[in-house]
Design an enzyme around this catalytic site. Structure first.
Site, PDB file in Angstrom:
ATOM      1  N   GLU A 190       0.743  -1.227  -0.060  1.00  0.00           N
ATOM      2  CA  GLU A 190       0.107  -0.074  -0.130  1.00  0.00           C
ATOM      3  C   GLU A 190       0.889   1.172   0.024  1.00  0.00           C
ATOM      4  OE1 GLU A 190      -2.014   0.531   3.836  1.00  0.00           O
ATOM      5  OE2 GLU A 190      -1.478  -0.945   4.355  1.00  0.00           O
ATOM      6  N   CYS A 200      -3.549  -3.541   4.252  1.00  0.00           N
ATOM      7  CA  CYS A 200      -2.587  -4.398   5.001  1.00  0.00           C
ATOM      8  C   CYS A 200      -3.136  -5.802   4.627  1.00  0.00           C
ATOM      9  CB  CYS A 200      -2.451  -4.345   6.435  1.00  0.00           C
ATOM     10  SG  CYS A 200      -1.907  -3.018   7.040  1.00  0.00           S
ATOM     11  N   HIS A 225      -2.662  -9.914  12.193  1.00  0.00           N
ATOM     12  CA  HIS A 225      -2.349  -8.700  11.626  1.00  0.00           C
ATOM     13  C   HIS A 225      -1.597  -7.782  12.799  1.00  0.00           C
ATOM     14  CE1 HIS A 225      -1.232  -5.077   9.504  1.00  0.00           C
ATOM     15  NE2 HIS A 225      -2.479  -4.570   9.983  1.00  0.00           N
TER      16      HIS A 225
HETATM   17  N1  COA Z   1       1.608   3.721  30.431  1.00  0.00           N
HETATM   18  C1  COA Z   1       0.950   2.590  30.053  1.00  0.00           C
HETATM   19  N2  COA Z   1      -0.149   2.462  29.065  1.00  0.00           N
HETATM   20  C2  COA Z   1      -0.589   3.807  28.691  1.00  0.00           C
HETATM   21  C3  COA Z   1      -0.167   4.928  29.319  1.00  0.00           C
HETATM   22  C4  COA Z   1       1.075   5.133  30.254  1.00  0.00           C
HETATM   23  N3  COA Z   1       1.426   5.936  30.725  1.00  0.00           N
HETATM   24  N4  COA Z   1      -0.590   5.954  28.625  1.00  0.00           N
HETATM   25  C5  COA Z   1      -1.622   5.235  28.024  1.00  0.00           C
HETATM   26  N5  COA Z   1      -1.667   4.179  27.869  1.00  0.00           N
HETATM   27  C6  COA Z   1      -2.309   3.270  27.107  1.00  0.00           C
HETATM   28  C7  COA Z   1      -3.757   3.690  26.865  1.00  0.00           C
HETATM   29  O1  COA Z   1      -4.564   3.008  28.195  1.00  0.00           O
HETATM   30  C8  COA Z   1      -4.211   2.811  25.618  1.00  0.00           C
HETATM   31  O2  COA Z   1      -4.535   1.567  25.805  1.00  0.00           O
HETATM   32  P1  COA Z   1      -5.912   0.483  25.566  1.00  0.00           P
HETATM   33  O3  COA Z   1      -5.683   0.686  24.089  1.00  0.00           O
HETATM   34  O4  COA Z   1      -5.700  -0.861  25.789  1.00  0.00           O
HETATM   35  O5  COA Z   1      -7.026   1.210  26.228  1.00  0.00           O
HETATM   36  C9  COA Z   1      -3.010   2.849  25.005  1.00  0.00           C
HETATM   37  O6  COA Z   1      -1.749   3.070  25.775  1.00  0.00           O
HETATM   38  C10 COA Z   1      -2.808   4.007  23.809  1.00  0.00           C
HETATM   39  O7  COA Z   1      -3.361   5.083  24.437  1.00  0.00           O
HETATM   40  P2  COA Z   1      -4.559   6.147  23.805  1.00  0.00           P
HETATM   41  O8  COA Z   1      -4.253   7.351  24.442  1.00  0.00           O
HETATM   42  O9  COA Z   1      -5.541   5.436  23.745  1.00  0.00           O
HETATM   43  O10 COA Z   1      -3.603   6.307  22.429  1.00  0.00           O
HETATM   44  P3  COA Z   1      -3.444   7.418  21.225  1.00  0.00           P
HETATM   45  O11 COA Z   1      -4.882   8.253  21.051  1.00  0.00           O
HETATM   46  O12 COA Z   1      -2.308   8.105  21.165  1.00  0.00           O
HETATM   47  O13 COA Z   1      -3.433   6.339  19.895  1.00  0.00           O
HETATM   48  C11 COA Z   1      -3.350   4.312  18.426  1.00  0.00           C
HETATM   49  C12 COA Z   1      -3.107   5.027  19.725  1.00  0.00           C
HETATM   50  C13 COA Z   1      -2.770   2.954  18.442  1.00  0.00           C
HETATM   51  C14 COA Z   1      -4.895   4.525  18.272  1.00  0.00           C
HETATM   52  C15 COA Z   1      -2.651   5.339  17.403  1.00  0.00           C
HETATM   53  O14 COA Z   1      -1.207   5.142  17.692  1.00  0.00           O
HETATM   54  C16 COA Z   1      -2.887   5.017  16.026  1.00  0.00           C
HETATM   55  O15 COA Z   1      -3.789   5.176  15.477  1.00  0.00           O
HETATM   56  N6  COA Z   1      -2.091   4.316  15.260  1.00  0.00           N
HETATM   57  C17 COA Z   1      -2.251   3.625  14.034  1.00  0.00           C
HETATM   58  C18 COA Z   1      -3.302   2.313  14.158  1.00  0.00           C
HETATM   59  C19 COA Z   1      -3.254   1.785  12.895  1.00  0.00           C
HETATM   60  O16 COA Z   1      -2.355   1.548  12.197  1.00  0.00           O
HETATM   61  N7  COA Z   1      -4.590   1.222  12.403  1.00  0.00           N
HETATM   62  C20 COA Z   1      -4.660   0.594  10.898  1.00  0.00           C
HETATM   63  C21 COA Z   1      -4.434  -0.822  10.697  1.00  0.00           C
HETATM   64  S1  COA Z   1      -5.112  -1.829  11.729  1.00  0.00           S
END
Ligand code: COA
Length: 396
Positions: A83, A115, A237
């Site tokens: 992609e 993916c 994945h």
């Molecule tokens: N210590 C431990 N864990 C922590 C933390 C800390 N200090 N702060 C946050 N977390 C945890 C949160 O509780 C959350 O856990 P959960 O998902 O089990 O609830 C996780 O870390 C992520 O935190 P969050 O605030 O929800 O993340 P974010 O808004 O920054 O975004 C993603 C996380 C994964 C959504 C983002 O990185 C993303 O969009 N990635 C791309 C996803 C992708 O590729 N999708 C397409 C293909 S499937």
């Protein structure tokens, strides 16, 4: 065993390549004012691979395929899943075909569906070989995961490629015919043609992934009667390793109530051995599921002979598939574990400043001629652009 047949086609070799540069996410967390535990524990990532300007999906895929060179003259089909496409018309597979000196009596095509596309490539490959057992098929999956600097998705970037040789003399894995499938038109992750970075609605994407997992599992279970307990290992994945943890939890939750509860260590035993490479490369999009398979084969603490594996493939937008396979006796003699160790251990760490400089050096869109500076790459490099043509070179 339920849902199983013995068709002698499958993966003969599998090999993984990732760029020679990486960024430790501890450094990124400091630069972004984030808690490193959010990346390390919450998302489940420790290091991300960074592709230099002279590395692209072609050079990565060609490098991944090198360990299969003894079989190149038998390859009749090249399927290139990506992609991170480099051209609207020409398949990236044809550049690889040229770099590797593959036979001219060959079909070459590129496949795209986020993916997921490597999974369809694998299925086409299996069918091709079943119909013509003399043929070998080279399945390539290669991607660079790229999001905006400073965005929530930034720590889930990565890069890498998988090459799989599919043949009627499989040495590693054979697959069962049943597959649970699911498709729906959704906007959770996409990259418009005018953008270098993907747009992702992270929470929507996570929800949709888990919904598709449930749907594909139900379809798979209807066909095979299989339960999660029928599988020794589960490969998912993996856009970030905590996604695999969420996926495994959902699979456990949707088992029939009479199913015996797995013990507390079941995630560590059944899923964790496949995640070690992803945690230190980041997302490799189309290659990610098969990077997990390569990692499992290399890193599982126990002998995997005759072990049954479940696979879940997800491509945003979205299409998904749940399927299964079995590891073959003698598989260990045909792995590329040493090459994988070398490519992962011998990487140059970047500072955040260096990573941002590399990130901002995207391929120019102005149509002028360019020669790129030489960075560390594998056997091949993307040397520049001349007369609108991409120029590739083999390193001495
Ligand atoms: N210590 C431990 N864990 C922590 C933390 C800390 N200090 N702060 C946050 N977390 C945890 C949160 O509780 C959350 O856990 P959960 O998902 O089990 O609830 C996780 O870390 C992520 O935190 P969050 O605030 O929800 O993340 P974010 O808004 O920054 O975004 C993603 C996380 C994964 C959504 C983002 O990185 C993303 O969009 N990635 C791309 C996803 C992708 O590729 N999708 C397409 C293909 S499937």
């Amino acid at each position: 065993m339920k849902g199983r047949i013995t068709v002698p086609v499958g993966i003969e070799r599998i090999s993984f390549y990732t760029p020679r540069y990486m960024l430790p996410l501890r450094e990124l967390a400091t630069a972004r004012g984030a808690d490193y535990d959010k990346y390390r524990i919450g998302i489940g990532q420790e290091i991300m691979a960074v592709a230099p300007p002279d590395e692209d999906v072609v050079t990565m895929a060609a490098s991944a395929a090198i360990p299969m060179q003894e079989d190149f003259q038998a390859v009749e089909l090249v399927l290139f899943a990506t992609e991170s496409s480099i051209d609207q018309s020409k398949s990236a597979g044809l550049f690889v075909h040229g770099l590797l000196g593959l036979p001219q009596r060959c079909r070459v095509v590129e496949l795209k569906q986020a993916c997921y596309s490597a999974t369809l490539a694998l299925r086409i490959a299996l069918q091709t070989v079943a119909a013509n057992p003399k043929a070998k098929v080279l399945v390539l999956a290669s991607d660079i995961a790229r999001y905006e600097l400073g965005s929530p998705a930034e720590p889930t970037q990565g890069a890498g490629a998988i090459a799989m040789l599919v043949s009627a003399t499989p040495r590693l894995v054979t697959f069962d015919p049943a597959a649970g499938i699911h498709a729906e038109d959704a906007m959770d992750f996409w990259r418009p043609n005018y953008r270098e970075e993907a747009v992702v609605e992270g929470k929507t994407s996570t929800r949709l992934y888990l919904h598709a997992l449930q749907k594909t599992w139900e379809h798979f279970h209807e066909q095979t009667g299989c339960l999660l307990a029928d599988f020794d290992y589960c490969c998912f994945h993996t856009p970030f390793t905590n996604m695999a943890a969420k996926a495994y939890q959902i699979l456990q939750k949707i088992q029939p109530p009479e199913t015996p509860k797995p013990d507390e260590n079941s995630f560590a035993q059944r899923v964790e051995p496949s995640l070690q490479y992803n945690r230190i490369t980041g997302n490799t999009y189309s290659a990610s599921l098969y990077e997990c398979l390569a990692c499992l084969l290399d890193q599982a603490p126990n002998d995997l002979t005759d072990r049954r594996i479940s696979f879940f493939s997800y491509g945003s937008g979205c299409t998904a598939e749940f399927f299964s396979g079995t590891i073959l006796p003698g598989y260990k003699q045909h792995l590329c574990t040493d090459q994988h160790r070398e490519v992962l251990e011998e990487r140059t760490p970047l500072t955040v400043r260096q990573y941002e400089d590399v990130f901002n050096l995207a391929v120019p869109h102005d149509g002028w001629d360019y020669t790129f500076g030489q960075y560390r790459t594998g056997p091949f490099r993307f040397a520049g652009v001349s007369g609108h043509k991409r120029i590739y070179a083999r390193n001495e």
